[in-house]
Design an enzyme around this catalytic site. Structure first.
Site, PDB file in Angstrom:
ATOM      1  N   ASP A 133       0.841  -1.197   0.000  1.00  0.00           N
ATOM      2  CA  ASP A 133       0.000   0.000   0.000  1.00  0.00           C
ATOM      3  C   ASP A 133       0.879   1.252   0.000  1.00  0.00           C
ATOM      4  O   ASP A 133       1.975   1.235  -0.570  1.00  0.00           O
ATOM      5  CB  ASP A 133      -0.937  -0.034   1.222  1.00  0.00           C
ATOM      6  CG  ASP A 133      -2.301   0.578   0.931  1.00  0.00           C
ATOM      7  OD1 ASP A 133      -2.368   1.811   0.797  1.00  0.00           O
ATOM      8  OD2 ASP A 133      -3.290  -0.172   0.857  1.00  0.00           O
ATOM      9  N   HIS A 166      -3.928   6.085   3.184  1.00  0.00           N
ATOM     10  CA  HIS A 166      -4.657   4.860   2.851  1.00  0.00           C
ATOM     11  C   HIS A 166      -4.067   3.636   3.559  1.00  0.00           C
ATOM     12  O   HIS A 166      -4.799   2.839   4.166  1.00  0.00           O
ATOM     13  CB  HIS A 166      -4.642   4.661   1.339  1.00  0.00           C
ATOM     14  CG  HIS A 166      -5.547   3.594   0.828  1.00  0.00           C
ATOM     15  ND1 HIS A 166      -5.157   2.278   0.725  1.00  0.00           N
ATOM     16  CD2 HIS A 166      -6.819   3.634   0.376  1.00  0.00           C
ATOM     17  CE1 HIS A 166      -6.151   1.551   0.229  1.00  0.00           C
ATOM     18  NE2 HIS A 166      -7.173   2.352  -0.003  1.00  0.00           N
ATOM     19  N   ASN A 257     -14.425  -0.073  -6.663  1.00  0.00           N
ATOM     20  CA  ASN A 257     -15.490   0.817  -6.193  1.00  0.00           C
ATOM     21  C   ASN A 257     -16.299   1.453  -7.314  1.00  0.00           C
ATOM     22  O   ASN A 257     -16.720   2.594  -7.219  1.00  0.00           O
ATOM     23  CB  ASN A 257     -14.876   1.937  -5.332  1.00  0.00           C
ATOM     24  CG  ASN A 257     -14.158   1.405  -4.120  1.00  0.00           C
ATOM     25  OD1 ASN A 257     -14.501   0.348  -3.595  1.00  0.00           O
ATOM     26  ND2 ASN A 257     -13.149   2.117  -3.669  1.00  0.00           N
TER      27      ASN A 257
END
Length: 379
Positions: A133, A166, A257
């Site tokens: 990430d 994030h 998403n």
């Protein structure tokens, strides 16, 4: 392809100015060709100021190069596989992060999947979760006891500090452990190893992800959390995922998403991963979540509170948030049953999930329930 050809190709490849953002991955069909190229490149890189522009990808027997103006031409195509080194993005939240000063405690998603009911028997102790990430806030009070060193793939000499937020949010849901003043994650005694592959904009290349997977495999991660996605297939990424799967590492990936009913992002779409969709407090599929036959399980992903930069907290929505709940749950399971394979774990999750509300075929794919998951593992 002899030594002279390789050197000529390398020089031509890097002759163009480093102004563009396109890259290309070269993978060798034969191990002998790869070793020959590697030997020449290693010798050449030792004296080249441009060596940082080339990424060696040993996990997939390949390299990533800048691709300026078709500079990949001239390579003997029959000896290699060529593909674009595609851009990848962390799954952007469906709503903007909302700072909060409210009491944290146990977030609603952690409660919903019944993690607290499992803590008397398992807390994820000794399980390593690699989070590929944006890094993590090493100074966050809720994460100080939950972090391994990890790696910064963008700057190998630095710790993988988060400059986006994030990755810190994901780590908090998986393993935050500050019950006095902060929040508790799903597996509070698991250890998160941040693998910083994404920059402050949440952007990376497939080659960064391949290097992240390789680091996780080589450093004994039990689980890899991948809260990111891309729309098109990458054979290089699939090759790396396959290697991790065959090494016994469980990969958990977010579905995306876009609110699509029959489409899921890669790498979640690969059968070797556990693809996660997002649900709301009412146990319905969140409107933003991708869904369909490629989803393996759903988990809370709507308005999830977790850790943020500078010791703060933020509320975010997305399949990224759902994915971190599932990674934490698998850490709880592996702490009790360390010999389970990735295939075993997917089967247990599918057997034990709870039917969703508001769906015409509720039994096809359901929501994570940790108590039922642990019970299914005993059968």
């Amino acid at each position: 392809m002899d030594r002279t050809e390789i050197l000529r190709w390398l020089h031509r490849k890097l002759a163009a100015p480093a102004t563009g953002t396109k890259r290309r991955i070269v993978r060798f069909r034969r191990h002998g060709d790869y070793k020959r190229f590697l030997n020449v490149w290693t010798e050449w890189a030792a004296s080249s100021a441009k060596r940082e522009r080339v990424r060696h990808l040993p996990l997939i027997q390949g390299f990533s190069f800048p691709d300026e103006g078709g500079a990949s031409s001239g390579f003997p195509v029959k000896a290699v596989w060529l593909e674009a080194d595609q851009p990848v993005a962390v799954d952007a939240p469906n709503i903007m992060p909302k700072p909060t000063t409210a009491d944290r405690g146990i977030p609603w998603g952690v409660q919903k999947i019944k993690a607290p009911l499992a803590w008397s028997s398992t807390t994820g102790h000794r399980i390593k979760v690699g989070v590929i990430d944006t890094g993590v806030d090493f100074n966050h009070p809720d994460l100080k006891q939950s972090l391994g060193r990890g790696i910064n793939l963008l700057n190998r000499s630095a710790l993988p500090f988060d400059d986006n937020g994030h990755g810190t949010h994901i780590a908090g849901t998986i393993a935050a452990a500050n019950q006095v003043h902060g929040m508790i994650g799903v597996a509070p005694r698991a250890t998160v190893y941040p693998v910083k592959a994404f920059d402050n904009n949440g952007s990376a290349f497939v080659s960064d992800i391949v290097l992240g997977i390789e680091w996780c495999v080589n450093n004994g991660m039990n689980v890899i959390n991948m809260s990111f996605g891309m729309k098109s297939r990458s054979k290089s990424l699939l090759s790396a995922v396959n290697h991790a799967y065959n090494s016994g590492v469980i990969i958990v990936a977010s579905s995306g998403n876009d609110g699509k009913r029959k489409a899921v992002d890669y790498p979640a779409r690969y059968p070797q991963t556990i693809a996660v969709g997002a649900t709301t407090r009412l146990r319905r599929v969140a409107p933003f979540s991708n869904r369909g036959m490629h989803i393996d399980i759903y988990a809370p992903g709507d308005k999830i509170l977790s850790a943020w930069l500078r010791g703060k907290y933020n509320e975010m929505s997305g399949t990224s948030m759902a994915t971190s709940h599932v990674s934490g749950a698998i850490a709880l399971l592996l702490a009790q049953h360390p010999d389970l394979s990735p295939g075993d774990i997917k089967t247990i999750l599918k057997k034990s999930m709870v039917p969703l509300r508001g769906t015409k075929v509720p039994r096809v794919t359901g929501e994570l329930d940790i108590v039922r998951m642990l019970q299914a593992a005993e059968r």
